[in-house]
Design an enzyme around this catalytic site. Structure first.
Site, PDB file in Angstrom:
ATOM      1  CG  HIS A   2      -8.370  -0.068  -2.853  1.00  9.52           C
ATOM      2  ND1 HIS A   2      -7.550  -1.126  -2.474  1.00  9.52           N
ATOM      3  CD2 HIS A   2      -9.110   0.224  -1.738  1.00  9.52           C
ATOM      4  CE1 HIS A   2      -7.779  -1.432  -1.205  1.00  9.52           C
ATOM      5  NE2 HIS A   2      -8.724  -0.637  -0.739  1.00  9.52           N
ATOM      6  NE  ARG A  23     -10.130  -5.422   0.596  1.00 10.33           N
ATOM      7  CZ  ARG A  23      -9.385  -4.415   1.049  1.00 10.33           C
ATOM      8  NH1 ARG A  23      -9.961  -3.350   1.595  1.00 10.33           N
ATOM      9  NH2 ARG A  23      -8.067  -4.419   0.907  1.00 10.33           N
ATOM     10  CG  ASP A  77     -13.622   6.168  -1.199  1.00 10.49           C
ATOM     11  OD1 ASP A  77     -13.633   6.055   0.039  1.00 10.49           O
ATOM     12  OD2 ASP A  77     -12.579   6.040  -1.882  1.00 10.49           O
ATOM     13  CB  CYS A 133     -13.933   0.930  -0.037  1.00  4.38           C
ATOM     14  SG  CYS A 133     -13.296   2.610   0.100  1.00  4.38           S
ATOM     15  CD  GLN A 137     -13.084  -2.246  -0.639  1.00  2.00           C
ATOM     16  OE1 GLN A 137     -12.223  -2.109   0.225  1.00  2.00           O
ATOM     17  NE2 GLN A 137     -14.242  -2.839  -0.386  1.00  2.00           N
ATOM     18  NE  ARG A 157      -3.902   0.559   1.882  1.00  2.00           N
ATOM     19  CZ  ARG A 157      -5.130   0.608   2.405  1.00  2.00           C
ATOM     20  NH1 ARG A 157      -5.369   1.355   3.469  1.00  2.00           N
ATOM     21  NH2 ARG A 157      -6.123  -0.077   1.869  1.00  2.00           N
TER      22      ARG A 157
END
Ligand code: CP
Ligand code: NVA
Length: 305
Positions: A131, A287, A219, A259, A134, A104
């Site tokens: 991402h 996840r 988001d 998310c 996700q 990340r």
């Protein structure tokens, strides 16, 4: 054979991605039955985090433990990564010692450089641009609640950020239509949007974008690394909040996803996450299952049992 990486959803074929989703559903059922399944015994996952995380860290670490392997958490604060050791050297060294790596970070090109010098599979656990992990969880969640996402209309409301770019890739790979409602100046990657113009539409009006949609997603307005823009963005995104009233414009069986982490009162109304149409906690749980399917695939290839 060169290692397979997962830097964006385009690193796998549509068939491979659909297979992963089915496998994630199967691995979830296995775990719910209490079956011990340890295909990655003695394997080690290196986890490099240059940004904060709750879900990503816990899901990868727990997933590896459940698979019989182990995980090492690495942060720039207490490794040479934070003291300027070249990324190429770090990749060569770390990938000689572990079996798979997740990263990340901020700059997507850093992830690409790392992967180019890694002997083992590298997974994007979020960059400024994408991402993809996700999206595996999001598609799994849709499939579990509503069946195939193929041909559906998905509406993204808010910032054209890393998640939104990954939704464009997902629209292409899983064959759905994507409407993006964002203020001017906050569009997703223009090149990616042009490349997928046949299935991506940019609108300004959240109500028009939500109309008849099967899935509404949003988001945060300020992503990690944009904290100093928070106040300004709150003004620019006013009017882009997802609420039960906005959900009422969507299809009758529409779902809501985010998310997480969410800012109640900003991109979502205070009651949105608890609305019956919200599946955000299933999405968060997935996840775990989706990334277990991903790690298994990258290390062992397609598995069915
Ligand atoms: N959704 C997500 O990636 O959450 P974390 O930042 O907590 O990992
Ligand atoms: N767009 C958000 C997602 C967090 C999981 C960020 O990058 O901070």
């Amino acid at each position: 054979m060169a290692a397979r990486h997962f830097l964006t959803l385009k690193d796998l074929t549509s068939d491979e991605l659909n297979g992963l989703i089915q496998r994630a559903v199967a691995l979830k059922a296995k775990r719910n039955r209490g079956e011990i399944y340890e295909p990655l015994k003695n394997r080690v996952l290196g986890m490099i985090f240059e940004k904060s995380s709750t879900r990503t860290r816990v899901s990868f670490e727990a997933g590896m433990a459940q698979f019989g392997g182990s995980a090492i958490f690495l942060s720039p604060r207490d490794t040479q990564l934070g003291r300027g050791e070249p990324i190429e050297d770090s990749a060569r060294v770390i990938s000689r010692m572990v079996d798979i790596i997740m990263i990340r970070t901020f700059d997507h090109s850093l992830l690409e450089t790392f992967a180019a010098h890694s002997k083992v599979p590298v997974i994007n656990a979020l960059t400024d641009d994408f991402h993809p992990c996700q999206l595996l969880a999001d598609v799994q969640t849709f499939v579990e609640h509503r069946g195939s996402i193929q041909g559906k209309v998905v509406t993204w409301i808010g910032d054209g950020n890393n998640m939104c770019n990954s939704y464009i890739n997902a629209a292409a790979q899983f064959d759905f239509k994507l409407r993006v409602a964002c203020p001017e100046g906050f569009e997703p990657d223009p090149a990616l949007t042009r490349q997928h113009a046949d299935r991506v539409e940019i609108l300004r009006d959240p109500k028009a974008a939500a109309s008849g949609a099967h899935l509404i997603v949003t988001d945060v307005w300020a992503s990690m690394g944009q904290e100093e823009e928070q106040a300004e963005r709150e003004q620019q995104f006013a009017g882009y909040q997802v609420s039960p009233a906005l959900m009422d414009m969507a299809a009758e069986d529409a779902l809501f996803m985010h998310c997480l982490p969410a800012h109640r009162g900003e991109e979502v109304s205070v009651d949105m996450l608890d609305d019956p149409r919200s599946v955000v906690f299933d999405e968060a749980e997935n996840r775990l299952h989706a990334q277990k399917a991903l790690m298994e695939f990258l290390l062992l290839g397609p598995v069915q049992d």
